[in-house]
Design a protein around this motif. Structure first.
Motif, short mmCIF file in Angstrom:
data_model
loop_
_atom_site.label_atom_id
_atom_site.label_comp_id
_atom_site.label_asym_id
_atom_site.label_seq_id
_atom_site.Cartn_x
_atom_site.Cartn_y
_atom_site.Cartn_z
N ALA A 1 1.04 -1.26 0.20
CA ALA A 1 0.07 -0.06 0.04
C ALA A 1 0.74 1.12 0.04
N LEU A 2 1.93 1.18 0.56
CA LEU A 2 2.99 2.53 0.65
C LEU A 2 3.47 2.64 -0.81
N SER A 3 3.89 1.57 -1.30
CA SER A 3 3.96 1.40 -2.71
C SER A 3 4.28 0.45 -3.44
N PRO A 4 3.69 0.54 -4.80
CA PRO A 4 3.73 -0.73 -5.57
C PRO A 4 5.01 -1.28 -6.00
N ASN A 5 6.08 -0.56 -5.86
CA ASN A 5 7.26 -1.04 -6.09
C ASN A 5 7.89 -1.80 -4.70
N MET A 6 7.00 -2.01 -3.81
CA MET A 6 7.58 -2.89 -2.66
C MET A 6 6.82 -4.32 -2.83
N ARG A 7 6.41 -4.53 -3.93
CA ARG A 7 5.52 -6.01 -3.78
C ARG A 7 6.60 -6.91 -4.36
N THR A 8 6.05 -8.23 -4.15
CA THR A 8 6.96 -9.36 -4.37
C THR A 8 7.42 -9.37 -5.71
N GLY A 9 8.67 -9.59 -6.23
CA GLY A 9 9.02 -9.76 -7.58
C GLY A 9 9.73 -8.54 -8.26
N VAL A 10 9.44 -7.31 -7.54
CA VAL A 10 10.04 -5.97 -7.95
C VAL A 10 11.36 -5.88 -7.50
N ASN A 11 12.35 -5.55 -8.63
CA ASN A 11 13.67 -5.23 -8.25
C ASN A 11 13.63 -3.63 -7.95
N ARG A 12 14.01 -3.21 -6.64
CA ARG A 12 13.88 -1.83 -6.01
C ARG A 12 14.70 -0.98 -6.72
N LEU A 13 15.80 -1.42 -6.91
CA LEU A 13 16.85 -0.64 -7.78
C LEU A 13 16.39 -0.23 -9.13
N ALA A 14 16.00 -1.21 -10.02
CA ALA A 14 15.64 -0.92 -11.32
C ALA A 14 14.21 0.03 -11.16
N ALA A 15 13.35 -0.11 -10.19
CA ALA A 15 12.24 0.59 -10.26
C ALA A 15 12.37 2.11 -9.60
N ALA A 16 13.58 2.27 -9.02
CA ALA A 16 14.11 3.80 -8.49
C ALA A 16 14.59 4.30 -9.75
N PHE A 17 15.00 3.82 -10.54
CA PHE A 17 15.77 4.54 -11.78
C PHE A 17 14.76 4.81 -13.04
N LEU A 18 13.95 3.63 -13.24
CA LEU A 18 13.18 3.76 -14.30
C LEU A 18 11.71 3.70 -14.16
N ASP A 19 11.21 3.82 -13.02
CA ASP A 19 9.61 4.03 -12.70
C ASP A 19 9.44 5.30 -12.20
N PRO A 20 8.88 6.25 -13.04
CA PRO A 20 8.76 7.53 -12.57
C PRO A 20 7.74 7.72 -11.30
N ARG A 21 6.78 6.75 -10.95
CA ARG A 21 6.08 6.60 -9.84
C ARG A 21 6.95 6.84 -8.55
N ASP A 22 8.26 5.98 -8.73
CA ASP A 22 9.21 5.83 -7.50
C ASP A 22 9.99 7.20 -7.11
N ARG A 23 10.12 8.01 -8.18
CA ARG A 23 10.73 9.61 -8.16
C ARG A 23 9.68 10.23 -7.59
N GLU A 24 8.37 9.98 -7.97
CA GLU A 24 7.24 11.05 -7.43
C GLU A 24 6.96 10.47 -5.95
N LEU A 25 7.34 9.45 -5.67
CA LEU A 25 7.09 9.05 -4.17
C LEU A 25 8.07 9.44 -3.24
#
Length: 289
Positions: A138-162
């Motif tokens: 609920a805090l972040s969709p990039n904290m769900r099982t299977g997500v690489n958090r490093l890749a999400a941090a650089f490649l998913d705009p939602r992570d930068r907005e969060l």
């Protein structure tokens, strides 16, 4: 096959290029074609010959003594984590055939995840989420099982907005990856991850070349959640015993703060959403509620 990666030389060169002559008490005179200290300056300050230092940077000598390593750490102004990393780079490692690691989170840790009343997840050495509780998702969709958090941090705009502290957080994440994985630079999964991010993210590429080494420690996170607003949270990182560098990451708020109230609201919202998506079966007659 001979290992082609000169990890020692790349690290020494990167740290040398980040220092100015005045940082080490030398006069800043003369034209310099490249930034940082010259090799002969590092060698002089460390009390070794220029030829020997050149061999170290070129990877022709990979077994310097502890005395030399300590002298280089002093001259290059390395901190404790960076000094430990330099020592690790000089340790001979046996050749190993590439293996696919099958990560399994211990059952007790999974039960703890579900019991924690705060966002929590387990990640592996590659920063891929292996398990997460409902509040983490609920805090972040990039904290769900299977997500690489490093890749999400650089490649998913939602992570930068969060993340309000996105630049600081991404720099720390890259440094932590190098601290964990840098001495196993031929690991196939690491090579693939670093290669993908280097191709797709200019910022990652610049951070990786810097050769920063950051120890995994507790820290603070400033988040802006689309549903509950601003959050100031503490982020704890705990090693999961008996695993291959699995880490339990827990977010929690200072008691009595708006952030604690926002986390509680987020938890209630997540539970309501779960009940809506998976309505409970009606009670059978005669069964206790």
């Amino acid at each position: 096959m001979e290992e082609r990666i000169n990890a020692i030389g790349e690290f020494l060169r990167a740290r040398r290029e980040r220092l100015r002559p005045e940082d080490v008490g030398l006069p800043a005179t003369g034209y310099r074609r490249t930034p940082g200290l010259r090799r002969e300056e590092v060698a002089m300050l460390a009390g070794i010959s220029t030829d020997y230092y050149l061999r170290l940077e070129q990877g022709r000598d990979r077994t310097p003594s502890a005395q030399v390593l300590d002298a280089l750490a002093r001259v290059l102004q390395l901190d404790v984590a960076e000094t430990g990393y330099l020592y690790a780079l000089t340790q001979a490692r046996p050749k190993r055939a590439p293996q696919v690691r099958v990560e399994k989170v211990p059952a007790g840790t999974l039960r703890l995840l579900d019991a924690l009343p705060m966002p929590a997840f387990v990640e592996d050495r590659y920063l891929t989420v292996l398990a997460a509780n409902q509040l983490a998702e609920a805090l972040s969709p990039n904290m769900r099982t299977g997500v690489n958090r490093l890749a999400a941090a650089f490649l998913d705009p939602r992570d930068r907005e969060l993340h309000d502290d996105w630049e600081q957080a991404t720099a720390a994440a890259v440094g932590q990856l190098r601290a964990v994985m840098g001495t196993e630079a031929t690991d196939p999964r690491m090579v693939a991850l670093v290669g993908e991010l280097s191709n797709k993210s200019e910022r990652f590429r610049r951070l990786w070349v810097r050769q920063d080494v950051v120890r995994r420690t507790s820290s603070q996170a400033r988040l802006h959640h689309p549903e509950v607003g601003d959050l100031e949270l503490y982020r704890e990182k705990l090693i999961v015993a008996g695993t291959d560098n699995q880490v339990l990451v827990i977010y929690h708020a200072e008691p009595g703060t708006p952030s604690e109230q926002a986390l509680a609201l987020l938890g209630s919202t997540a539970v309501s959403a779960e009940r809506t998506a998976n309505p409970a079966q009606p009670d059978e007659p005669g069964q206790p509620r």
